[in-house]
Design a protein around this motif. Sequence first.
Motif, PDB file in Angstrom:
ATOM      1  N   GLY A  10       0.837  -1.194   0.000  1.00  0.00           N
ATOM      2  CA  GLY A  10       0.000   0.000   0.000  1.00  0.00           C
ATOM      3  C   GLY A  10       0.871   1.242   0.000  1.00  0.00           C
ATOM      4  N   PRO A  11       0.244   2.410  -0.213  1.00  0.00           N
ATOM      5  CA  PRO A  11       0.997   3.670  -0.257  1.00  0.00           C
ATOM      6  C   PRO A  11       1.440   4.119   1.137  1.00  0.00           C
ATOM      7  N   ALA A  12       2.268   5.157   1.153  1.00  0.00           N
ATOM      8  CA  ALA A  12       2.813   5.693   2.405  1.00  0.00           C
ATOM      9  C   ALA A  12       1.695   6.053   3.377  1.00  0.00           C
ATOM     10  N   ALA A  13       1.879   5.681   4.640  1.00  0.00           N
ATOM     11  CA  ALA A  13       1.007   6.083   5.748  1.00  0.00           C
ATOM     12  C   ALA A  13      -0.439   5.606   5.631  1.00  0.00           C
ATOM     13  N   ARG A 135      -2.569  11.569   9.272  1.00  0.00           N
ATOM     14  CA  ARG A 135      -1.994  10.588  10.216  1.00  0.00           C
ATOM     15  C   ARG A 135      -0.485  10.768  10.329  1.00  0.00           C
ATOM     16  N   ARG A 136       0.174  10.924   9.173  1.00  0.00           N
ATOM     17  CA  ARG A 136       1.637  11.059   9.194  1.00  0.00           C
ATOM     18  C   ARG A 136       2.044  12.359   9.883  1.00  0.00           C
ATOM     19  N   TYR A 137       1.253  13.435   9.667  1.00  0.00           N
ATOM     20  CA  TYR A 137       1.555  14.717  10.317  1.00  0.00           C
ATOM     21  C   TYR A 137       1.527  14.552  11.834  1.00  0.00           C
ATOM     22  N   LYS A 138       0.501  13.855  12.332  1.00  0.00           N
ATOM     23  CA  LYS A 138       0.373  13.661  13.783  1.00  0.00           C
ATOM     24  C   LYS A 138       1.572  12.851  14.308  1.00  0.00           C
TER      25      LYS A 138
END
Length: 206
Positions: A10-13, A135-138
């Motif tokens: 799957g893609p990142a994050a 999600r990745r930002y958090k």
Amino acid sequence: MNGFTIAIDGPAAAGKGTISKAVAAHFGFAHLDTGLLYRAVAAKVLAGADAEDAARTLATDDLEDESLRTPAVAQAASQVASLPAVRSALLAFQRSFAQRAGGAVLDGRDIGTVICPEADVKLYVTASAEVRAARRYKELSDKGLEVTPQTVLADVQARDARDMGRADAPLRPADDAVQLDTSQMGIADAIAAAVSAIEGKLNQHS
Ligand code: DC
């Protein structure tokens, strides 16, 4: 459970790392985060090494470094991952991990399509770019990294475009993958859905 292989792409994050770890713990299988291989090669390239040499001489200790989780290393990983010589240098290690006694879970971009086309179960975990970036930002800001929502979204989109658009082993769902869109799911539900997809195949296997 000799040689039972679970491929999670799957893609990142998208949540595939969390799902893969949970699935491996649930079934007692070994887990390999194949993104770390590309990240470790990228970290060496950023430190001045040649990409192919770095891939050929990679050691398991190289995968432990916390700095592999930074956005700069992620972007560089996506770049070195488009080099066929790097991908082929990392192939045998991944295939032999997949065959280990006791079962294996590998997560990445091309596990179901190229590394383990015969995997017993294939999952393709995805979510919208906006949800993944949030999600990745958090995750990154919780770790104290200086990021903004805009740059994290731009990074996710750039990596999607590169990982899906490259000529060698582009990110795409295998034809026989079970697709799991986690955009509207909490992590517990996503894990439960993955476990139940795998249990069905495991029952047929034993
Ligand atoms: O899963 P990750 O975000 O840690 O992966 C980092 C980069 O490595 C990703 O953008 C593309 C590359 N990668 C790959 O090409 N093939 C894999 N099986 C795993 C990762």
